[in-house]
Design a protein around this motif. Structure first.
Motif, PDB file in Angstrom:
ATOM      1  N   VAL B 271       0.842  -1.192   0.000  1.00 44.42           N
ATOM      2  CA  VAL B 271       0.000   0.000   0.000  1.00 44.42           C
ATOM      3  C   VAL B 271       0.877   1.242   0.000  1.00 44.42           C
ATOM      4  O   VAL B 271       1.777   1.371   0.831  1.00 44.42           O
ATOM      5  CB  VAL B 271      -0.935  -0.016   1.216  1.00 44.42           C
ATOM      6  CG1 VAL B 271      -1.699   1.297   1.327  1.00 44.42           C
ATOM      7  CG2 VAL B 271      -1.908  -1.191   1.107  1.00 44.42           C
ATOM      8  N   THR B 272       0.611   2.135  -0.915  1.00 45.32           N
ATOM      9  CA  THR B 272       1.344   3.403  -0.978  1.00 45.32           C
ATOM     10  C   THR B 272       0.349   4.558  -1.009  1.00 45.32           C
ATOM     11  O   THR B 272      -0.843   4.356  -1.242  1.00 45.32           O
ATOM     12  CB  THR B 272       2.228   3.465  -2.240  1.00 45.32           C
ATOM     13  OG1 THR B 272       1.398   3.240  -3.384  1.00 45.32           O
ATOM     14  CG2 THR B 272       3.313   2.396  -2.215  1.00 45.32           C
ATOM     15  N   GLY B 273       0.863   5.747  -0.795  1.00 44.23           N
ATOM     16  CA  GLY B 273       0.004   6.926  -0.834  1.00 44.23           C
ATOM     17  C   GLY B 273      -0.577   7.264   0.525  1.00 44.23           C
ATOM     18  O   GLY B 273      -0.260   6.634   1.521  1.00 44.23           O
ATOM     19  N   ARG B 274      -1.433   8.252   0.561  1.00 45.69           N
ATOM     20  CA  ARG B 274      -2.021   8.741   1.812  1.00 45.69           C
ATOM     21  C   ARG B 274      -3.140   7.829   2.289  1.00 45.69           C
ATOM     22  O   ARG B 274      -3.728   7.091   1.508  1.00 45.69           O
ATOM     23  CB  ARG B 274      -2.586  10.139   1.591  1.00 45.69           C
ATOM     24  CG  ARG B 274      -1.569  11.127   1.061  1.00 45.69           C
ATOM     25  CD  ARG B 274      -0.874  11.837   2.186  1.00 45.69           C
ATOM     26  NE  ARG B 274       0.136  12.758   1.685  1.00 45.69           N
ATOM     27  CZ  ARG B 274       0.865  13.539   2.474  1.00 45.69           C
ATOM     28  NH1 ARG B 274       0.687  13.508   3.773  1.00 45.69           N
ATOM     29  NH2 ARG B 274       1.769  14.337   1.960  1.00 45.69           N
ATOM     30  N   LEU B 275      -3.474   7.979   3.574  1.00 42.65           N
ATOM     31  CA  LEU B 275      -4.575   7.174   4.117  1.00 42.65           C
ATOM     32  C   LEU B 275      -5.915   7.605   3.560  1.00 42.65           C
ATOM     33  O   LEU B 275      -6.772   6.778   3.269  1.00 42.65           O
ATOM     34  CB  LEU B 275      -4.606   7.302   5.650  1.00 42.65           C
ATOM     35  CG  LEU B 275      -3.530   6.565   6.441  1.00 42.65           C
ATOM     36  CD1 LEU B 275      -3.695   6.873   7.928  1.00 42.65           C
ATOM     37  CD2 LEU B 275      -3.613   5.063   6.214  1.00 42.65           C
ATOM     38  N   ALA B 276      -6.105   8.909   3.422  1.00 41.74           N
ATOM     39  CA  ALA B 276      -7.414   9.414   3.004  1.00 41.74           C
ATOM     40  C   ALA B 276      -7.624   9.156   1.518  1.00 41.74           C
ATOM     41  O   ALA B 276      -6.678   9.163   0.734  1.00 41.74           O
ATOM     42  CB  ALA B 276      -7.508  10.903   3.298  1.00 41.74           C
ATOM     43  N   GLY B 277      -8.867   8.906   1.143  1.00 36.55           N
ATOM     44  CA  GLY B 277      -9.171   8.700  -0.262  1.00 36.55           C
ATOM     45  C   GLY B 277     -10.463   7.919  -0.409  1.00 36.55           C
ATOM     46  O   GLY B 277     -11.079   7.541   0.582  1.00 36.55           O
ATOM     47  N   PRO B 278     -10.857   7.692  -1.655  1.00 34.96           N
ATOM     48  CA  PRO B 278     -12.094   6.939  -1.883  1.00 34.96           C
ATOM     49  C   PRO B 278     -11.981   5.527  -1.309  1.00 34.96           C
ATOM     50  O   PRO B 278     -10.895   4.951  -1.274  1.00 34.96           O
ATOM     51  CB  PRO B 278     -12.200   6.884  -3.413  1.00 34.96           C
ATOM     52  CG  PRO B 278     -11.270   7.937  -3.914  1.00 34.96           C
ATOM     53  CD  PRO B 278     -10.205   8.084  -2.906  1.00 34.96           C
ATOM     54  N   VAL B 279     -13.102   4.992  -0.848  1.00 32.41           N
ATOM     55  CA  VAL B 279     -13.095   3.636  -0.297  1.00 32.41           C
ATOM     56  C   VAL B 279     -14.100   2.764  -1.043  1.00 32.41           C
ATOM     57  O   VAL B 279     -14.858   3.238  -1.875  1.00 32.41           O
ATOM     58  CB  VAL B 279     -13.413   3.642   1.219  1.00 32.41           C
ATOM     59  CG1 VAL B 279     -12.374   4.445   1.974  1.00 32.41           C
ATOM     60  CG2 VAL B 279     -14.821   4.171   1.489  1.00 32.41           C
TER      61      VAL B 279
END
Lengths: 271, 313
Positions: B271-279
Motif C-alpha cells: 500500500v502506498t500513498g495517503r490514508l485518506a481517499g475513496p473507499v
C-alpha cells in the motif's frame, strides 16, 4: 479495629529507614524524583511492613503490589531493602551503570511483579492479576499505588470501570494525593478535585486518609468483606520530611547538592 | 478466518485450561460459542482496548494464555505501548488478535484499514508477528502459538476467506510454505495476499511465464536460513502484502537479500500513498492499490519482459 501497636512501631521504624535511604541513594546517584518518593514512604512502610502477606516471595498466593507511579521506585527499593527482600549491595547500585535498579522498576527484580514507568497502565495489570487470582481461588490481595496526576490518563478510568463492574473487592488502589505534577500543581494543570467522589461515581468505595499517618493507613488498608473495589485517597505532601522540599513542585525532578543533602539528613535526625 | 480461529481456540480450550479469550466488545456471532462453553475464561471488557491489553498482561502473570480480540487497528495500534510494556517487556504469552487485516473492512473507511500493524508490531523485540493466509492455516497457527512462550501478533482476515489451494494448513515459524513451483519469479505473500499471488501466477502461466508462490505467514524480526534458501533459488521475487511497505514483508525480504548478498531482484507490492481517499470493497481497494491478481501479474511481467531474470542453476 485499631492496628496492632507492635506492628505500628515496626512500620514507623521502617518509614524512617526508607526516608533516609531515599535521600542517601538519591544523593549518591545524583538522581531526582525525590519529592514523589518521599510522599509515599508511609504508604509503602504500611504495606511492606507486614500488611501484605508473603510479599516478595514466589508463592502463588502472595499479595501483589503494583507501583503504577513507577517514578517512585527508589522508595520501593528502600522499602524492600529494609523489609529484608533486597540486599544493601543491590540497593547501592541504584542508577549505576549496569544496574537493574533504574528510576522505574523492572520486573526481573526479586519482589517486583510488574515493571512500570509509563503512567496509567498499572491499574489495568492489577485488574488482570486480581481477576486471574480470583478465578484461581487464591486469597491474594492486589494493591496498586497511583499518583494523583496519573489519573489524567484515560486508561485509569477504563480500569476503574472494569474493577467496579467485576466487583474486584480484593483490589485496593491507593492514590498518592500530593497535589503536584511535573509542571505545576494538579489543580492548575488539570483539576482532579474531588478525587474520592470521582472514584465513587465509578462504583468504587472511596476512603480518605492522611497518607503519612501509618495507623490510619493500616486501618483503611486492612482486609475486609466482599463488595466493591476500594480506593484509598491518601493526602500526602510532596517531599515529606525535608522542610525545603515540602510542597515544592521543583522537587519532582531536582537532585540534591551536598549541602542540601546534609540539611535534609539533619532535619530527619532532629525530627 | 476469525471463525476458524475461535473454533480452534474452543477445541484446544477443552484440553488446556489456561486459554482465555478477551474481546473489546467485538466479534458478534464469532465469540459466543467460546463464551458459552467457557464463561470463566471469557471476558468482554467493553470498548477499552488499552485496559484489555493490561488485563491480559495480569492474567498471563498468573498463568493464563490470553488471546485479546479486536479489529486490527484497535488491537494493535491503539494499545501499542501497552503491548510493549506488558507482554513484550515481561515476555508473557499474550496473543494479540487483529481482525480484518489490510482492507478486509474496505468500505468502513481509513480508520478500519489495518495497514501499518505488521510493520509496527514487528518492530517490537521478541514479538512474533504472523498473518495466516486462510482458515486452515489459521488453525495451525493457533496451535503453534500455544506451543511457545513469546507474545504474538496474529493478524487474520474477517469472514469468508477462501482456502488457498496447495497450502493445506501448513505452517512453520520462520519459513515460507511453497504452494507452487516455478522458475522465472517467486511471489512471496503474507496473509490474504497468498490467494491473489496464486491467481497472479496462473495469469503469468497463460503468458508463458513460470512463477513460484510462497506463503510467508510469519514475519520474523530478522531474515532466516529458510527464507534465504528460497530466495537463493529465484532471480526475481515479488513481495505482496496488504499493508504499507515499511517494516513488513518487503522490508524483511529486502534485508535478507542485502545481508546475504543474493542475486535476487526485489519487486514490492504494497500500500502506498495517503490514508485518506475513496473507499469501497476489499477487491476495489486491492485494485486501487495494484494488489489484485491482474495487477500483480502485470507488475511481474513488466519486469520479466524488460530484463529476463537469470534462471537459477
Amino acid at each position: 479495629m485499631a492496628p496492632d501497636p507492635v506492628m505500628l512501631d515496626r512500620v514507623n521504624g521502617l518509614a524512617r529507614k526508607i526516608r533516609r535511604s531515599v535521600l542517601e541513594r538519591s544523593r549518591a546517584a545524583n538522581v531526582g524524583h525525590i519529592g514523589s518518593s518521599l510522599s509515599v514512604v508511609e504508604i509503602l512502610a504500611t504495606l511492606w511492613g507486614g500488611l501484605m502477606r508473603e510479599a516478595g516471595t514466589h508463592r502463588p498466593d502472595r499479595d501483589r503490589f503494583v507501583l503504577c507511579k513507577g517514578h517512585a521506585a527508589l522508595a520501593l527499593y528502600a522499602a524492600m531493602h529494609h523489609s529484608g527482600i533486597m540486599t544493601a549491595e543491590t540497593l547501592a547500585t541504584y542508577c549505576a551503570d549496569g544496574t537493574h535498579l533504574g528510576v522505574h522498576p523492572e520486573a526481573c527484580l526479586e519482589g517486583i511483579d510488574v515493571a512500570t514507568g509509563s503512567l496509567g497502565q498499572g491499574l489495568s495489570v492489577a485488574c488482570g492479576l486480581a481477576h486471574g487470582l480470583r478465578l484461581r481461588r487464591s486469597p491474594a490481595r492486589v494493591f496498586a499505588l497511583l499518583s494523583d496526576a496519573e489519573c489524567n490518563e484515560g486508561q485509569v478510568w477504563e480500569a476503574a470501570q472494569f474493577a467496579a463492574h467485576h466487583g474486584l473487592s480484593h483490589l485496593t488502589a491507593i492514590i498518592d494525593l500530593n497535589g503536584s505534577q511535573a509542571l505545576g500543581p494538579t489543580r492548575e494543570v488539570l483539576n482532579l478535585s474531588p478525587m474520592a467522589a470521582r472514584w465513587e461515581a465509578f462504583g468504587w468505595e472511596a476512603v480518605e486518609v492522611d497518607g503519612h499517618d501509618t495507623a490510619g493507613l493500616a486501618q483503611v488498608l486492612a482486609p475486609r468483606g466482599v463488595g466493591k473495589p476500594r480506593v484509598v485517597v491518601a493526602r500526602t505532601v510532596l517531599g515529606k520530611g525535608v522542610r525545603y522540599m515540602e510542597g515544592q513542585v521543583a522537587w519532582h525532578y531536582l537532585s540534591m547538592t551536598a549541602a542540601q543533602f546534609d540539611e535534609a539528613i539533619s532535619g530527619l535526625e532532629a525530627a | 478466518m476469525r471463525n476458524a480461529l475461535v473454533d480452534q481456540l474452543r477445541q484446544l480450550a477443552r484440553e488446556d485450561d489456561r486459554i482465555f479469550l478477551l474481546t473489546a466488545d467485538l466479534g458478534w456471532s464469532v465469540v459466543e460459542s467460546f463464551a458459552g462453553e467457557f464463561p470463566d475464561r471469557f471476558l468482554n471488557v467493553g470498548v477499552a482496548e488499552q485496559n484489555m491489553a493490561g488485563i491480559a498482561t495480569g492474567l498471563a502473570m498468573v498463568g493464563y494464555r490470553p488471546f485479546i480480540y479486536s479489529i486490527a487497528n484497535f488491537a494493535a495500534l491503539r494499545c501499542f505501548e501497552q503491548i510493549r510494556n506488558g507482554p513484550v517487556l515481561h515476555r508473557l504469552p499474550v496473543c494479540v488478535v487483529g481482525i480484518g487485516g489490510g482492507y478486509a473492512y474496505g468500505a468502513a473507511g481509513p480508520s478500519h484499514h489495518a495497514l501499518e500493524d505488521l510493520g509496527a508490531l514487528r518492530a517490537l523485540p521478541g514479538m512474533r508477528v504472523v498473518a495466516p493466509a486462510d482458515p486452515a492455516q489459521t488453525r495451525t497457527v493457533v496451535s503453534a502459538v500455544l506451543r511457545q512462550e513469546d507474545p504474538v501478533y496474529l493478524r487474520v482476515g474477517k469472514g469468508g476467506n477462501a482456502a488457498v489451494p496447495g497450502l493445506d494448513g501448513r505452517f512453520a515459524w520462520n519459513e515460507p510454505a511453497i504452494i507452487r513451483e516455478g522458475t522465472d519469479i517467486l511471489f512471496l505473500a503474507t496473509g490474504a495476499m497468498a490467494l491473489e499471488s496464486l491467481a497472479a501466477a496462473e495469469l503469468l502461466a497463460a503468458r508463458g511465464l513460470s512463477a513460484s508462490v510462497g506463503v510467508m505467514a510469519h514475519l520474523p524480526a530478522e531474515s532466516t536460513p529458510e527464507l534465504v534458501d528460497v530466495l537463493r533459488r529465484h532471480g526475481t521475487v515479488l513481495t505482496a502484502e496488504e499493508g504499507t511497505l515499511t517494516g513488513g514483508l518487503s522490508s524483511l525480504v529486502g534485508q535478507a537479500i542485502a545481508r546475504e548478498g543474493l542475486a535476487c531482484r526485489l519487486l514490492c507490492a504494497g500500500v502506498t500513498g495517503r490514508l485518506a481517499g475513496p473507499v469501497g470493497s476489499r477487491n476495489h481497494m486491492l485494485q486501487r492499490q495494484g494488489l489484485d491478481a491482474a495487477s500483480l501479474a502485470s507488475m511481474a511481467a513488466a519486469r520479466l519482459n524488460q530484463a529476463p531474470a537469470a534462471r537459477a542453476a
